[in-house]
Design a protein around this motif. Structure first.
Motif, PDB file in Angstrom:
ATOM      1  N   VAL A 283      30.811  78.247 104.849  1.00 14.42           N
ATOM      2  CA  VAL A 283      30.605  78.773 103.491  1.00 14.42           C
ATOM      3  C   VAL A 283      31.831  79.556 103.018  1.00 14.42           C
ATOM      4  O   VAL A 283      32.186  79.536 101.837  1.00 14.42           O
ATOM      5  CB  VAL A 283      29.327  79.627 103.445  1.00 14.42           C
ATOM      6  CG1 VAL A 283      29.175  80.336 102.110  1.00 14.42           C
ATOM      7  CG2 VAL A 283      28.100  78.758 103.726  1.00 14.42           C
ATOM      8  N   ALA A 284      32.489  80.236 103.965  1.00 14.49           N
ATOM      9  CA  ALA A 284      33.637  81.090 103.605  1.00 14.49           C
ATOM     10  C   ALA A 284      34.898  80.269 103.328  1.00 14.49           C
ATOM     11  O   ALA A 284      35.839  80.779 102.713  1.00 14.49           O
ATOM     12  CB  ALA A 284      33.902  82.093 104.728  1.00 14.49           C
TER      13      ALA A 284
ATOM     14  N   ALA B  57      25.898  84.788 100.374  1.00  7.83           N
ATOM     15  CA  ALA B  57      25.608  83.453  99.837  1.00  7.83           C
ATOM     16  C   ALA B  57      24.574  82.743 100.704  1.00  7.83           C
ATOM     17  O   ALA B  57      23.675  82.063 100.199  1.00  7.83           O
ATOM     18  CB  ALA B  57      26.893  82.628  99.745  1.00  7.83           C
ATOM     19  N   LEU B  58      24.677  82.922 102.030  1.00  2.30           N
ATOM     20  CA  LEU B  58      23.699  82.302 102.937  1.00  2.30           C
ATOM     21  C   LEU B  58      22.329  82.949 102.770  1.00  2.30           C
ATOM     22  O   LEU B  58      21.305  82.268 102.783  1.00  2.30           O
ATOM     23  CB  LEU B  58      24.187  82.386 104.390  1.00  2.30           C
ATOM     24  CG  LEU B  58      25.277  81.365 104.736  1.00  2.30           C
ATOM     25  CD1 LEU B  58      26.011  81.739 106.021  1.00  2.30           C
ATOM     26  CD2 LEU B  58      24.676  79.965 104.873  1.00  2.30           C
ATOM     27  N   GLU B  59      22.315  84.251 102.580  1.00  2.00           N
ATOM     28  CA  GLU B  59      21.034  84.933 102.326  1.00  2.00           C
ATOM     29  C   GLU B  59      20.398  84.398 101.043  1.00  2.00           C
ATOM     30  O   GLU B  59      19.193  84.164 100.982  1.00  2.00           O
ATOM     31  CB  GLU B  59      21.245  86.450 102.218  1.00  2.00           C
ATOM     32  CG  GLU B  59      21.495  87.088 103.583  1.00  2.00           C
ATOM     33  CD  GLU B  59      22.018  88.522 103.500  1.00  2.00           C
ATOM     34  OE1 GLU B  59      22.029  89.106 102.397  1.00  2.00           O
ATOM     35  OE2 GLU B  59      22.437  89.037 104.557  1.00  2.00           O
ATOM     36  N   ASN B  60      21.229  84.154 100.037  1.00  2.00           N
ATOM     37  CA  ASN B  60      20.722  83.655  98.751  1.00  2.00           C
ATOM     38  C   ASN B  60      20.089  82.272  98.841  1.00  2.00           C
ATOM     39  O   ASN B  60      19.293  81.905  97.974  1.00  2.00           O
ATOM     40  CB  ASN B  60      21.836  83.624  97.700  1.00  2.00           C
ATOM     41  CG  ASN B  60      22.201  85.014  97.222  1.00  2.00           C
ATOM     42  OD1 ASN B  60      21.443  85.968  97.419  1.00  2.00           O
ATOM     43  ND2 ASN B  60      23.364  85.146  96.603  1.00  2.00           N
TER      44      ASN B  60
ATOM     45  N   ARG C 107      21.538  73.328 102.550  1.00  2.00           N
ATOM     46  CA  ARG C 107      21.566  74.692 102.004  1.00  2.00           C
ATOM     47  C   ARG C 107      22.913  75.361 102.269  1.00  2.00           C
ATOM     48  O   ARG C 107      23.433  76.085 101.414  1.00  2.00           O
ATOM     49  CB  ARG C 107      20.450  75.550 102.621  1.00  2.00           C
ATOM     50  CG  ARG C 107      19.099  75.252 102.038  1.00  2.00           C
ATOM     51  CD  ARG C 107      17.982  75.963 102.786  1.00  2.00           C
ATOM     52  NE  ARG C 107      16.726  75.490 102.250  1.00  2.00           N
ATOM     53  CZ  ARG C 107      16.101  76.041 101.210  1.00  2.00           C
ATOM     54  NH1 ARG C 107      16.572  77.135 100.652  1.00  2.00           N
ATOM     55  NH2 ARG C 107      14.991  75.514 100.751  1.00  2.00           N
ATOM     56  N   VAL C 108      23.453  75.119 103.464  1.00  2.00           N
ATOM     57  CA  VAL C 108      24.788  75.658 103.767  1.00  2.00           C
ATOM     58  C   VAL C 108      25.797  75.080 102.766  1.00  2.00           C
ATOM     59  O   VAL C 108      26.627  75.808 102.190  1.00  2.00           O
ATOM     60  CB  VAL C 108      25.222  75.323 105.222  1.00  2.00           C
ATOM     61  CG1 VAL C 108      26.679  75.739 105.467  1.00  2.00           C
ATOM     62  CG2 VAL C 108      24.299  75.994 106.231  1.00  2.00           C
TER      63      VAL C 108
ATOM     64  N   GLU D  90      16.549  76.797  90.995  1.00  2.00           N
ATOM     65  CA  GLU D  90      16.745  78.246  91.020  1.00  2.00           C
ATOM     66  C   GLU D  90      18.177  78.599  90.582  1.00  2.00           C
ATOM     67  O   GLU D  90      18.397  79.520  89.792  1.00  2.00           O
ATOM     68  CB  GLU D  90      16.493  78.711  92.456  1.00  2.00           C
ATOM     69  CG  GLU D  90      16.302  80.181  92.633  1.00  2.00           C
ATOM     70  CD  GLU D  90      16.176  80.505  94.126  1.00  2.00           C
ATOM     71  OE1 GLU D  90      15.453  79.778  94.861  1.00  2.00           O
ATOM     72  OE2 GLU D  90      16.825  81.478  94.554  1.00  2.00           O
ATOM     73  N   ILE D  91      19.126  77.812  91.087  1.00  4.24           N
ATOM     74  CA  ILE D  91      20.532  78.038  90.753  1.00  4.24           C
ATOM     75  C   ILE D  91      20.750  77.787  89.254  1.00  4.24           C
ATOM     76  O   ILE D  91      21.442  78.540  88.572  1.00  4.24           O
ATOM     77  CB  ILE D  91      21.415  77.110  91.616  1.00  4.24           C
ATOM     78  CG1 ILE D  91      21.393  77.624  93.062  1.00  4.24           C
ATOM     79  CG2 ILE D  91      22.833  77.015  91.079  1.00  4.24           C
ATOM     80  CD1 ILE D  91      21.874  76.593  94.062  1.00  4.24           C
ATOM     81  N   HIS D  92      20.116  76.734  88.747  1.00  8.42           N
ATOM     82  CA  HIS D  92      20.204  76.426  87.317  1.00  8.42           C
ATOM     83  C   HIS D  92      19.610  77.561  86.487  1.00  8.42           C
ATOM     84  O   HIS D  92      20.174  77.970  85.469  1.00  8.42           O
ATOM     85  CB  HIS D  92      19.479  75.101  87.034  1.00  8.42           C
ATOM     86  CG  HIS D  92      19.329  74.814  85.581  1.00  8.42           C
ATOM     87  ND1 HIS D  92      18.108  74.721  84.968  1.00  8.42           N
ATOM     88  CD2 HIS D  92      20.246  74.637  84.611  1.00  8.42           C
ATOM     89  CE1 HIS D  92      18.294  74.489  83.679  1.00  8.42           C
ATOM     90  NE2 HIS D  92      19.576  74.425  83.433  1.00  8.42           N
TER      91      HIS D  92
END
Ligand code: ADP
Ligand code: ADP
Length: 233
Positions: free
Chosen positions: A106-107, A127-130, A151-152, A188-190
């Motif tokens: 992710v980083a 971001a991973l928590e989200n 998800r990652v 959710e992101i949208h």
């Protein structure tokens, strides 16, 4: 607010004496915050269009304005810079580094953005928590399920706060239940104001989008607002 304006773009491939018009003439305006599904039969030009939208390729004709920037004739280096800043990619095959942890995957885009290790790790953790993976930070891809891998990949796509998420068959390798979960995440992101363009072959998946663009033979065949958006929740 217009985020994407493409005017009469064409993309041809020349192979020997053969010329393939992968995109003939496509015009499209996408506003900030739209959730668009791109559909169409194999060979209709979806990948070619997505590659152009994602600044991986440029059109051979016409104009592409992304977030106010004319990217139609940029060099590869200039395109790469725009891409890193403006676009988050999600792929069917996840495209994660197999030997790296979720956190490092992710980083990764933040390395190109020049962030410090401390900042990269903190932002990747968040971001991973989200995406609901706060407890999978040190896992490697082969220690995760398909849905968790995606998800990652979604967390990685979002890490730079891109102006567009381009998702190419993001549920193509997932079972129905997991596909629905991933669509819920995209919804959710949208709902947080992000712009999403999704390629899918599946009508059920496309029904989560608020607008459906259908392509055929290098042209937009149909472009309409989806009045009955299907929602996961
Ligand atoms: P889709 O994603 O809808 O399946 P594509 O954009 O991949 O469609 O392909 C559109 C057309 O362009 C097809 O005829 C395909 O064979 C051709 N095409 C795509 N990429 C290339 C390439 N790199 N070289 C030559 N022809 C290509
Ligand atoms: P497909 O939809 O055919 O399975 P992919 O989703 O893997 O293909 O890739 C779609 C397009 O994005 C391809 O043209 C490929 O060159 C490009 N691509 C794939 N992986 C990456 C990546 N990690 N970074 C940038 N571009 C990529």
């Amino acid at each position: 607010k217009e985020l994407i304006t493409i005017k009469d773009i064409g993309r041809k491939y020349v192979i020997g004496t053969e010329v393939i018009h992968a995109l003939k003439s496509v015009s499209l305006t996408i506003n900030k915050g739209e959730f668009v599904a791109l559909m169409g039969p194999s060979g209709s030009g979806k990948s070619t269009l997505m590659n152009i939208l994602g600044c991986l390729d440029t059109p051979t004709n016409g104009q592409y304005i992304l977030n106010g920037i004319d990217v139609s004739r940029m060099s590869d280096n200039e395109l790469a810079e725009v891409r890193n800043k403006e676009i988050g990619f999600v792929f069917q095959t996840f495209n994660l580094l197999p030997r790296s942890t979720s956190l490092d995957n992710v980083a990764l885009p933040l390395i190109y953005a020049g962030a410090s290790k401390k900042e990269r790790d903190a932002r990747a953790q968040k971001a991973l928590e989200n995406v609901g993976l706060g407890n999978r930070v040190t896992h490697k891809p082969n220690e995760l399920s398909g849905g968790q891998r995606q998800r990652v990949a979604v967390a990685r796509a979002l890490i730079n706060n891109p102006s567009i998420i381009l998702a190419d068959e993001p549920t193509g390798n997932l079972d129905t239940k997991t596909s629905i979960e991933i669509m819920g995440l995209l919804e959710e992101i949208h709902s947080k104001g992000n712009t999403i363009i999704l390629v899918t072959h599946e009508e059920d998946i496309a029904q989560h989008a608020h607008r459906i663009v259908r392509m055929r033979d290098g042209l937009v065949e149909n472009d309409y607002v989806n009045e009955e958006v299907k929602s996961v929740s």
